[in-house]
Design a protein around this motif. Structure first.
Motif, short mmCIF file in Angstrom:
data_model
loop_
_atom_site.label_atom_id
_atom_site.label_comp_id
_atom_site.label_asym_id
_atom_site.label_seq_id
_atom_site.Cartn_x
_atom_site.Cartn_y
_atom_site.Cartn_z
N SER A 134 -1.30 -4.69 -3.43
CA SER A 134 -0.31 -5.05 -4.45
C SER A 134 0.58 -6.17 -3.90
N ASP A 135 1.26 -6.87 -4.78
CA ASP A 135 2.18 -7.92 -4.34
C ASP A 135 3.39 -7.30 -3.64
N GLU B 19 -7.05 -1.86 -2.24
CA GLU B 19 -6.22 -2.53 -3.24
C GLU B 19 -4.92 -3.01 -2.61
N TRP C 248 0.85 -1.19 0.00
CA TRP C 248 0.00 0.00 0.00
C TRP C 248 0.88 1.24 0.00
N LYS D 197 7.03 -6.37 -2.97
CA LYS D 197 8.23 -6.22 -3.79
C LYS D 197 9.48 -6.67 -3.01
#
Length: 315
Positions: free
Chosen positions: A218-219, A216, A101, A221
């Motif tokens: 996200s994967d 949302e 995020w 990193k």
């Protein structure tokens, strides 16, 4: 040498935290200025005029904003770790650093989590106690024997020789009494406002599950070592599921640090406020006979400037 960033959890907050960083670093200032919370974040952190910073609903967004601000400084200077982890609330800061995020979302999630946990704790005469000097197995026997007094469970395995129990105060006190009889060196009641990381937090987990549907994700990193596993998540597990479970389950910090050490991490950077996690790392490494670790704490402007001057992690 591999490096891990460790993010502090609730309990190390204090009046004045971040004030020097807000003054000296544009990146930190931007995080605070953009934080979308319902109260004056800077006033709460820097002045705490009404003594409310220790209330969970304020503590959590303040701690995550602080962590996100420090992360922004490090990121601007090209400093990245090999692994990320955090203690309880600190896991949200770790996930932000991993790119799951942005900072605004992380702070907003922490504010929601703090409110949900506060409501879940209402009406519970809660207690949490740190027990020193017993193994998890020895302490679990004490917890089992205390259950007729009410709900009590192990909620934080911080490091070898330091485990936290929590639940209903009467049951927690009984388990602590039994722990002393079993050879515990010390039982230290903690100043908390709820039975965190116990089944009483199930309603908070339910609320987080629903709230996550509109966020949302996200994967990662950068690999994140999760509290409820003491390892990275499997391919069939989601961050949402692990965070829902985390709020109502025990924190496996010992196993988290062991995982990092087993995977070659020797440099640990604690992003504060506080130095508790550094202590956990040193005790865990000692128990594993690992003696080549380096620990750095980043809380103050001077500490961060000194760290940046070394810049040994810059890409």
């Amino acid at each position: 040498m591999k490096t891990a960033f460790l993010y502090a959890g609730q309990g190390s907050q204090h009046k004045g935290m971040g004030e020097d960083l807000y003054r000296d670093f544009d990146e930190f200032r931007e995080v605070y200025d953009k934080a979308g919370v319902s109260f004056d974040l800077k006033k709460m952190c820097f002045e705490d005029p009404d003594g409310e910073l220790n209330q969970t609903k304020y503590t959590q967004p303040c701690m995550v904003a602080f962590a996100a601000g420090v992360t922004a400084i490090l990121d601007k200077n090209g400093i990245k770790p090999d692994y990320l982890a955090g203690l309880s609330l600190g896991e949200y800061s770790a996930l932000h650093a991993a790119g799951v995020w942005d900072a605004e979302t992380a702070v907003r999630l922490a504010a929601f989590r703090g409110e949900a946990m506060t409501k879940a704790a209402e009406g519970v005469d809660a207690g949490m106690t740190a027990v020193m000097g017993l193994s998890e197995e020895e302490l679990q026997k004490c917890v089992d024997k205390a259950e007729p007094e009410g709900v009590v469970s192990i909620c934080n395995d911080n490091c070898p020789g330091q485990i936290v129990i929590g639940g209903e105060k009467k049951a927690v006190d009984k388990a602590a009494e039994l722990a002393k009889e079993s050879g515990a060196k010390r039982c230290m009641p903690l100043n908390v406002s709820g039975p965190f990381h116990t089944k009483f937090m199930s309603p908070a987990g339910d609320k987080l599950r629903e709230y996550f549907k509109d966020i949302e994700f996200s994967d990662e990193k950068i690999p994140v070592v999760f509290n409820v596993k003491g390892s990275e998540r499997a391919a069939d597990e989601t961050v949402q599921e692990l965070l829902e479970k985390q709020v109502q389950s025990g924190v496996k910090m010992t196993q988290t640090i062991e995982y990092l050490l087993d995977n070659g991490v020797r440099s640990f950077v604690e992003i504060g406020p506080g130095k508790a996690l550094t202590g956990f790392v040193k005790r865990t490494a000692k128990a594993m006979n690992v003696d080549d670790i380096e620990c750095t704490t980043l809380e103050t402007s001077d500490e961060i400037k000194s760290f940046l001057a070394g810049n040994h992690l810059a890409e």
